[in-house]
Design a protein around this motif. Structure first.
Motif, PDB file in Angstrom:
ATOM      1  N   MET A 129       0.830  -1.211   0.000  1.00 20.90           N
ATOM      2  CA  MET A 129       0.000   0.000   0.000  1.00 20.90           C
ATOM      3  C   MET A 129       0.870   1.270   0.000  1.00 20.90           C
ATOM      4  N   ALA A 130       1.975   1.219   0.749  1.00 23.94           N
ATOM      5  CA  ALA A 130       2.906   2.358   0.750  1.00 23.94           C
ATOM      6  C   ALA A 130       3.476   2.572  -0.646  1.00 23.94           C
ATOM      7  N   GLY A 131       3.817   1.460  -1.321  1.00 25.58           N
ATOM      8  CA  GLY A 131       4.319   1.548  -2.694  1.00 25.58           C
ATOM      9  C   GLY A 131       3.296   2.178  -3.625  1.00 25.58           C
ATOM     10  N   LEU A 132       2.041   1.812  -3.460  1.00 28.25           N
ATOM     11  CA  LEU A 132       0.972   2.420  -4.271  1.00 28.25           C
ATOM     12  C   LEU A 132       0.849   3.913  -3.970  1.00 28.25           C
ATOM     13  N   GLY A 133       0.895   4.251  -2.678  1.00 28.40           N
ATOM     14  CA  GLY A 133       0.791   5.656  -2.274  1.00 28.40           C
ATOM     15  C   GLY A 133       1.910   6.505  -2.843  1.00 28.40           C
ATOM     16  N   LEU A 134       3.124   5.933  -2.919  1.00 32.78           N
ATOM     17  CA  LEU A 134       4.279   6.671  -3.442  1.00 32.78           C
ATOM     18  C   LEU A 134       4.141   6.951  -4.943  1.00 32.78           C
ATOM     19  N   GLY A 135       3.270   6.220  -5.586  1.00 30.67           N
ATOM     20  CA  GLY A 135       3.060   6.439  -7.020  1.00 30.67           C
ATOM     21  C   GLY A 135       1.885   7.345  -7.338  1.00 30.67           C
ATOM     22  N   ILE A 136       1.226   7.870  -6.309  1.00 30.92           N
ATOM     23  CA  ILE A 136       0.004   8.664  -6.515  1.00 30.92           C
ATOM     24  C   ILE A 136       0.289  10.149  -6.379  1.00 30.92           C
ATOM     25  N   ASP A 137      -0.163  10.893  -7.362  1.00 29.79           N
ATOM     26  CA  ASP A 137      -0.082  12.346  -7.307  1.00 29.79           C
ATOM     27  C   ASP A 137      -1.385  12.874  -6.703  1.00 29.79           C
ATOM     28  N   LEU A 138      -1.292  13.829  -5.776  1.00 29.24           N
ATOM     29  CA  LEU A 138      -2.476  14.338  -5.076  1.00 29.24           C
ATOM     30  C   LEU A 138      -3.521  14.934  -6.027  1.00 29.24           C
ATOM     31  N   THR A 139      -3.047  15.543  -7.103  1.00 26.11           N
ATOM     32  CA  THR A 139      -3.981  16.115  -8.083  1.00 26.11           C
ATOM     33  C   THR A 139      -4.810  15.002  -8.725  1.00 26.11           C
ATOM     34  N   THR A 140      -4.115  13.920  -9.110  1.00 31.44           N
ATOM     35  CA  THR A 140      -4.806  12.767  -9.704  1.00 31.44           C
ATOM     36  C   THR A 140      -5.770  12.159  -8.705  1.00 31.44           C
ATOM     37  N   PHE A 141      -5.315  12.060  -7.463  1.00 30.54           N
ATOM     38  CA  PHE A 141      -6.151  11.479  -6.410  1.00 30.54           C
ATOM     39  C   PHE A 141      -7.435  12.287  -6.226  1.00 30.54           C
ATOM     40  N   GLY A 142      -7.289  13.610  -6.181  1.00 30.65           N
ATOM     41  CA  GLY A 142      -8.467  14.470  -6.017  1.00 30.65           C
ATOM     42  C   GLY A 142      -9.406  14.394  -7.205  1.00 30.65           C
ATOM     43  N   ARG A 143      -8.820  14.279  -8.409  1.00 29.38           N
ATOM     44  CA  ARG A 143      -9.644  14.228  -9.622  1.00 29.38           C
ATOM     45  C   ARG A 143     -10.428  12.918  -9.711  1.00 29.38           C
ATOM     46  N   LEU A 144      -9.785  11.815  -9.332  1.00 31.20           N
ATOM     47  CA  LEU A 144     -10.428  10.499  -9.472  1.00 31.20           C
ATOM     48  C   LEU A 144     -11.330  10.132  -8.298  1.00 31.20           C
TER      49      LEU A 144
END
Length: 365
Positions: free
Chosen positions: A321-336
């Motif tokens: 899960m940490a590995g997944l989190g490290l690949g996530i951009d906050l802008t993308t997260f907010g958009r999706l």
């Protein structure tokens, strides 16, 4: 002279290859250590009263997202981060099978299993259709539905390879379900005196309707030991259905791809779809999950070893899960994340209502 020149070039190539291998191993180690540090940090944060409701897995995702946003991620760590997100994820899911004791689930009675099946089928269909109505990406809708219906982040992680979801979709779905579960956990604790349920009835209600195992424990433990025990058994009845749901979704996806291939057969250049449609969707790690549940049910391992392996399972899943989190951009997260959250919220409310009605109809209150 030509021979000497060839030998020198060959020697330089060998040195370069050794350098690349060393760099790759170094990157693997750096990425693994980074995800391990985040997983351990999440474990200690999960001990805190409010954060404990979210659980280690979700906290690991959030820590990864925060670290990336605040300080960035070293490029050389990419191999280790990817290894954690893909390989360790599957290893963790296999070991998670040790949580299941099929005998306990059978002894709980057919009503408990019926509630688990009804809730999973209802929630999968409801959240998926809500997502479709809201124009949510198909894979994102399926993952959110599975996380809400079965067992949160672990279900999202297990189903994702079956439908070929990407890291953004996995992380957004897991975090969405976790936040919703946390909200509903606090609502359940506050509403318990008003529900008119016995300790046992409330335990069944919580186990049948809350998202993560951590949510179920957090909501039932304050009520009493009987509530907590029954809540966990009912919750694990839902977890036991993870394997057939994942396999069913894999078969459905395979059929969809075959249909798509048939429609695009005229285009001979589309070789990717053709090769994908031939693959049989039975992931080895789901088989491992079932084997481990069988090992636990038959009592092949000492209780202490089983408990230690479960701690390892959650550590590996937290690293993933940490590995997944490290690949996530906050802008993308907010958009999706907005629409899946709305669909999950509506689905969770309907699930709670259904659970409350079924408790009364089946005389389990």
């Amino acid at each position: 002279m030509h021979i000497h020149l060839f030998e020198r070039v060959h020697k330089l190539e060998r040195v370069r290859n050794r350098g690349r291998a060393k760099t790759g191993l170094h990157g693997l180690a750096v990425g693994l250590l980074l995800t391990l540090a985040l997983a351990i940090g999440a474990k200690y944060l999960a001990v805190l009263p409010l954060l404990g409701v979210m659980g280690q897995l979700v906290l690991a995702i959030l820590l990864g997202i925060i670290l990336r946003a605040a300080a960035g991620v070293p490029e050389r760590a990419a191999p280790g981060i990817q290894f954690s997100a893909k390989k360790l994820l599957r290893a963790g899911i296999i070991l998670l099978g040790l949580r299941l004791n099929i005998t306990d689930i059978i002894q709980a009675g057919p009503k408990v299993l019926a509630i688990a099946v009804i809730h999973i089928v209802f929630t999968l269909i409801t959240v998926y259709l809500l997502g479709k109505a809201m124009n949510i990406d198909r894979r994102l809708g399926i993952l959110t539905a599975c996380g809400t219906a079965i067992c949160g982040a672990a279900a999202v992680a297990a189903v994702a390879p079956q439908i070929k979801a990407d890291d953004n979709e996995i992380a957004v779905s897991a975090a969405t379900v976790a936040v919703l579960g946390t909200i509903f956990t606090m609502v359940y604790i506050a509403a318990y005196p008003l529900l008119g349920l016995s300790e046992a009835g409330y335990g069944i209600f919580a186990g049948a309707t809350l998202h993560e195992v951590a949510h179920v424990l957090a909501a039932s433990a304050p009520v009493g030991q009987q509530a907590a025990d029954l809540a966990v058994i009912v919750k694990l009845s839902r977890v036991a259905l993870l394997a057939p749901v994942a396999l069913g979704l894999g078969l459905w996806e395979n059929r969809r791809l075959r249909k798509q291939t048939a429609e695009e057969r005229k285009d001979s250049r589309n070789s990717d779809v053709k090769s994908t449609s031939r693959s049989f969707p039975v992931p080895w790690f789901i088989g491992g999950f079932l084997v481990m549940s069988g090992v636990n049910t038959l009592g092949f391992l000492p209780g202490k070893l089983t408990a230690d392996l479960l701690v390892l399972a959650y550590l590996l899943l937290a690293m993933a899960m940490a590995g997944l989190g490290l690949g996530i951009d906050l802008t993308t997260f907010g958009r999706l994340g907005r629409k899946p959250f709305a669909a999950g919220l509506a689905g969770s409310m309907l699930l709670s209502l259904l659970g409350y009605v079924l408790i009364h109809v089946m005389g389990l209150k």
